[in-house]
Design a protein around this motif. Structure first.
Motif, PDB file in Angstrom:
ATOM      1  N   GLY A   1     -47.166  21.863 -34.196  1.00 35.71           N
ATOM      2  CA  GLY A   1     -47.665  23.233 -34.322  1.00 35.71           C
ATOM      3  C   GLY A   1     -49.178  23.346 -34.381  1.00 35.71           C
ATOM      4  N   ARG A   2     -49.896  22.242 -34.205  1.00 33.62           N
ATOM      5  CA  ARG A   2     -51.357  22.255 -34.373  1.00 33.62           C
ATOM      6  C   ARG A   2     -52.096  22.616 -33.084  1.00 33.62           C
ATOM      7  NH1 ARG A   2     -49.388  21.635 -38.977  1.00 33.62           N
ATOM      8  NH2 ARG A   2     -50.063  20.028 -40.426  1.00 33.62           N
ATOM      9  N   ARG A   3     -53.313  23.167 -33.261  1.00 30.60           N
ATOM     10  CA  ARG A   3     -54.245  23.362 -32.129  1.00 30.60           C
ATOM     11  C   ARG A   3     -55.125  22.128 -32.060  1.00 30.60           C
ATOM     12  NH1 ARG A   3     -58.140  27.017 -30.945  1.00 30.60           N
ATOM     13  NH2 ARG A   3     -57.338  27.352 -28.869  1.00 30.60           N
ATOM     14  N   VAL A   4     -55.199  21.536 -30.879  1.00 30.84           N
ATOM     15  CA  VAL A   4     -55.878  20.237 -30.739  1.00 30.84           C
ATOM     16  C   VAL A   4     -56.907  20.303 -29.621  1.00 30.84           C
ATOM     17  CG1 VAL A   4     -55.533  17.778 -30.236  1.00 30.84           C
ATOM     18  CG2 VAL A   4     -53.802  19.040 -31.525  1.00 30.84           C
ATOM     19  N   LEU A   5     -58.081  19.734 -29.894  1.00 33.50           N
ATOM     20  CA  LEU A   5     -59.130  19.599 -28.873  1.00 33.50           C
ATOM     21  C   LEU A   5     -59.379  18.118 -28.652  1.00 33.50           C
ATOM     22  CD1 LEU A   5     -61.422  20.890 -27.126  1.00 33.50           C
ATOM     23  CD2 LEU A   5     -62.899  20.667 -29.144  1.00 33.50           C
ATOM     24  N   ASP A   6     -59.330  17.693 -27.388  1.00 39.16           N
ATOM     25  CA  ASP A   6     -59.624  16.301 -27.025  1.00 39.16           C
ATOM     26  C   ASP A   6     -60.963  16.296 -26.288  1.00 39.16           C
ATOM     27  OD1 ASP A   6     -59.643  13.664 -26.258  1.00 39.16           O
ATOM     28  OD2 ASP A   6     -57.984  13.837 -24.832  1.00 39.16           O
ATOM     29  N   ILE A   7     -62.003  15.776 -26.957  1.00 39.56           N
ATOM     30  CA  ILE A   7     -63.364  15.797 -26.376  1.00 39.56           C
ATOM     31  C   ILE A   7     -63.603  14.491 -25.616  1.00 39.56           C
ATOM     32  CG2 ILE A   7     -65.830  15.936 -26.889  1.00 39.56           C
ATOM     33  CD1 ILE A   7     -65.147  17.503 -29.420  1.00 39.56           C
ATOM     34  N   GLY A   8     -64.015  14.622 -24.369  1.00 46.62           N
ATOM     35  CA  GLY A   8     -64.209  13.432 -23.523  1.00 46.62           C
ATOM     36  C   GLY A   8     -62.858  12.892 -23.091  1.00 46.62           C
ATOM     37  N   CYS A   9     -62.002  13.797 -22.603  1.00 45.95           N
ATOM     38  CA  CYS A   9     -60.577  13.483 -22.411  1.00 45.95           C
ATOM     39  C   CYS A   9     -60.299  12.551 -21.234  1.00 45.95           C
ATOM     40  CB  CYS A   9     -59.785  14.766 -22.233  1.00 45.95           C
ATOM     41  SG  CYS A   9     -60.301  15.729 -20.781  1.00 45.95           S
ATOM     42  N   ARG A  10     -61.269  12.423 -20.314  1.00 41.65           N
ATOM     43  CA  ARG A  10     -61.066  11.609 -19.095  1.00 41.65           C
ATOM     44  C   ARG A  10     -59.772  12.016 -18.371  1.00 41.65           C
ATOM     45  NH1 ARG A  10     -65.046  10.425 -16.451  1.00 41.65           N
ATOM     46  NH2 ARG A  10     -64.071   9.988 -14.502  1.00 41.65           N
ATOM     47  N   ASP A  11     -58.823  11.089 -18.170  1.00 40.22           N
ATOM     48  CA  ASP A  11     -57.601  11.432 -17.419  1.00 40.22           C
ATOM     49  C   ASP A  11     -56.581  12.177 -18.279  1.00 40.22           C
ATOM     50  OD1 ASP A  11     -58.705  10.036 -15.267  1.00 40.22           O
ATOM     51  OD2 ASP A  11     -57.669   8.179 -15.795  1.00 40.22           O
ATOM     52  N   GLY A  12     -56.869  12.324 -19.567  1.00 44.46           N
ATOM     53  CA  GLY A  12     -56.024  13.162 -20.420  1.00 44.46           C
ATOM     54  C   GLY A  12     -54.951  12.433 -21.205  1.00 44.46           C
ATOM     55  N   ALA A  13     -54.975  11.089 -21.209  1.00 42.37           N
ATOM     56  CA  ALA A  13     -53.879  10.350 -21.869  1.00 42.37           C
ATOM     57  C   ALA A  13     -53.677  10.797 -23.315  1.00 42.37           C
ATOM     58  CB  ALA A  13     -54.161   8.845 -21.824  1.00 42.37           C
ATOM     59  N   LEU A  14     -54.772  11.034 -24.038  1.00 44.15           N
ATOM     60  CA  LEU A  14     -54.621  11.351 -25.464  1.00 44.15           C
ATOM     61  C   LEU A  14     -54.276  12.819 -25.679  1.00 44.15           C
ATOM     62  CD1 LEU A  14     -57.453   8.955 -26.484  1.00 44.15           C
ATOM     63  CD2 LEU A  14     -55.017   8.672 -26.977  1.00 44.15           C
ATOM     64  N   ALA A  15     -54.708  13.670 -24.763  1.00 42.45           N
ATOM     65  CA  ALA A  15     -54.277  15.073 -24.817  1.00 42.45           C
ATOM     66  C   ALA A  15     -52.759  15.139 -24.571  1.00 42.45           C
ATOM     67  CB  ALA A  15     -55.035  15.887 -23.764  1.00 42.45           C
ATOM     68  N   PHE A  16     -52.291  14.379 -23.587  1.00 40.87           N
ATOM     69  CA  PHE A  16     -50.840  14.356 -23.327  1.00 40.87           C
ATOM     70  C   PHE A  16     -50.082  13.795 -24.531  1.00 40.87           C
ATOM     71  CE2 PHE A  16     -52.439  13.709 -18.775  1.00 40.87           C
ATOM     72  CZ  PHE A  16     -52.322  15.060 -18.456  1.00 40.87           C
ATOM     73  N   GLN A  17     -50.687  12.795 -25.175  1.00 44.37           N
ATOM     74  CA  GLN A  17     -50.043  12.202 -26.351  1.00 44.37           C
ATOM     75  C   GLN A  17     -49.957  13.237 -27.479  1.00 44.37           C
ATOM     76  OE1 GLN A  17     -48.428   9.638 -26.851  1.00 44.37           O
ATOM     77  NE2 GLN A  17     -48.585   8.994 -28.980  1.00 44.37           N
ATOM     78  N   ALA A  18     -51.010  14.040 -27.653  1.00 42.40           N
ATOM     79  CA  ALA A  18     -50.994  15.086 -28.688  1.00 42.40           C
ATOM     80  C   ALA A  18     -49.857  16.073 -28.402  1.00 42.40           C
ATOM     81  CB  ALA A  18     -52.338  15.809 -28.723  1.00 42.40           C
TER      82      ALA A  18
END
Ligand code: SAM
Length: 259
Positions: A50-67
């Motif tokens: 349920g959280r709002r998440v910002l991934d700074i310097g996300c590159r290909d997005g692996a960690l945004a997808f993980q979130a």
């Protein structure tokens, strides 16, 4: 994720190794796989639901997808050099609802995307020439009690003093864009001075501390810091002074000297 996803177009080069179809992965940089795993492990210790998440310097997005996989309600990834085609390919393959934008960390304001419960700052701090200012801007993007997850290259020493190693050019232990290497005490105290309590910290290699008598490369580790934004740590007067707001009563006497 489905089996009928085609391979990525051959002109794309990936930084992250991401499973885009069952058993099939992008050909990312092998050297960063253990670092991304360390960050993912640290993310696994947080509650993303349920959280709002910002991934700074996300590159290909692996960690945004993980979130997103961990249950985040809204995920925004920004990068100053966003590989838009890689992101488009992976977003389609993973049916991601994360939003990605080309954006500079130094341009982030609370009005840009609103406030966040969790901000990820992995693999970016050591590239910043203005690290304190970068952290200062990130501070204002978090809700009170929110979490900042920083992963960065750290200078391994005995942590007797809060240090920042700031090599330039060929002196960088990585390459010239990498110019900011805190030791663990240096990062922890910097974070605290900006209103973040470091609540967890783990290094990848746990290297022996720098020995000035020894020769050889500088011991550069990778460390993930989990920090909580805590307004009770804020010293408003000191922060104003650091921001250049000097015309205030109660500051040290030199600020009253004629200019
Ligand atoms: C080493 S990669 C890390 C990628 C990813 N965060 C990870 O940890 O796997 C650093 C990324 O930060 C981005 N970056 C560097 N300076 C930035 C800035 N000022 N604003 C936004 N992104 C930045 C680079 O373009 C690059 O994609």
């Amino acid at each position: 994720m489905t089996n009928d996803m085609p391979e990525p177009p051959s002109h794309l080069t990936f930084y992250h190794t991401v499973e885009f179809a069952p058993g099939r992965r992008t050909a990312g940089w092998p050297v960063i796989v253990p670092i991304v795993e360390m960050i993912s492990d640290a993310m696994g210790r947080l509650d993303f639901r349920g959280r709002r998440v910002l991934d700074i310097g996300c590159r290909d997005g692996a960690l945004a997808f993980q979130a997103e996989r961990l249950g985040a309600a809204a995920v925004i990834g920004i990068d100053v050099d966003l590989p838009a085609e890689n992101i488009a390919f992976l977003s389609l393959a993973l049916r991601s609802k994360a939003r990605f934008e080309r954006h500079n960390l130094y341009g982030l304001k609370p009005e840009s995307f609103g406030l966040f419960d969790i901000v990820l700052l992995p693999g970016v701090l050591y590239h910043l020439r203005y690290p304190f200012w970068g952290l200062r801007l990130v501070r204002d993007l978090l809700v009170d009690g929110g979490t900042l997850l920083v992963e960065t290259a750290t200078f391994a020493d005995a942590n007797a003093l809060p240090l920042l190693l700031c090599p330039t050019g060929a002196d960088s232990p990585y390459e010239p864009t990498s110019c900011t290497f805190f030791n663990i005490k240096g990062f922890t105290e910097t974070a605290r001075s900006l209103g973040f309590a470091v609540v967890d910290q783990r290094s990848l290699m746990n290297l022996p501390p720098y020995d000035s008598a020894a020769s050889g490369p500088l011991p550069i580790d990778r460390t993930v810091f989990t920090c909580t934004r805590d307004h009770r740590l804020d010293d408003a007067k000191l922060m104003d002074y650091w921001d250049g707001q000097v015309d205030m009563p109660g500051l040290p006497p030199w600020t009253a000297l004629p200019r």
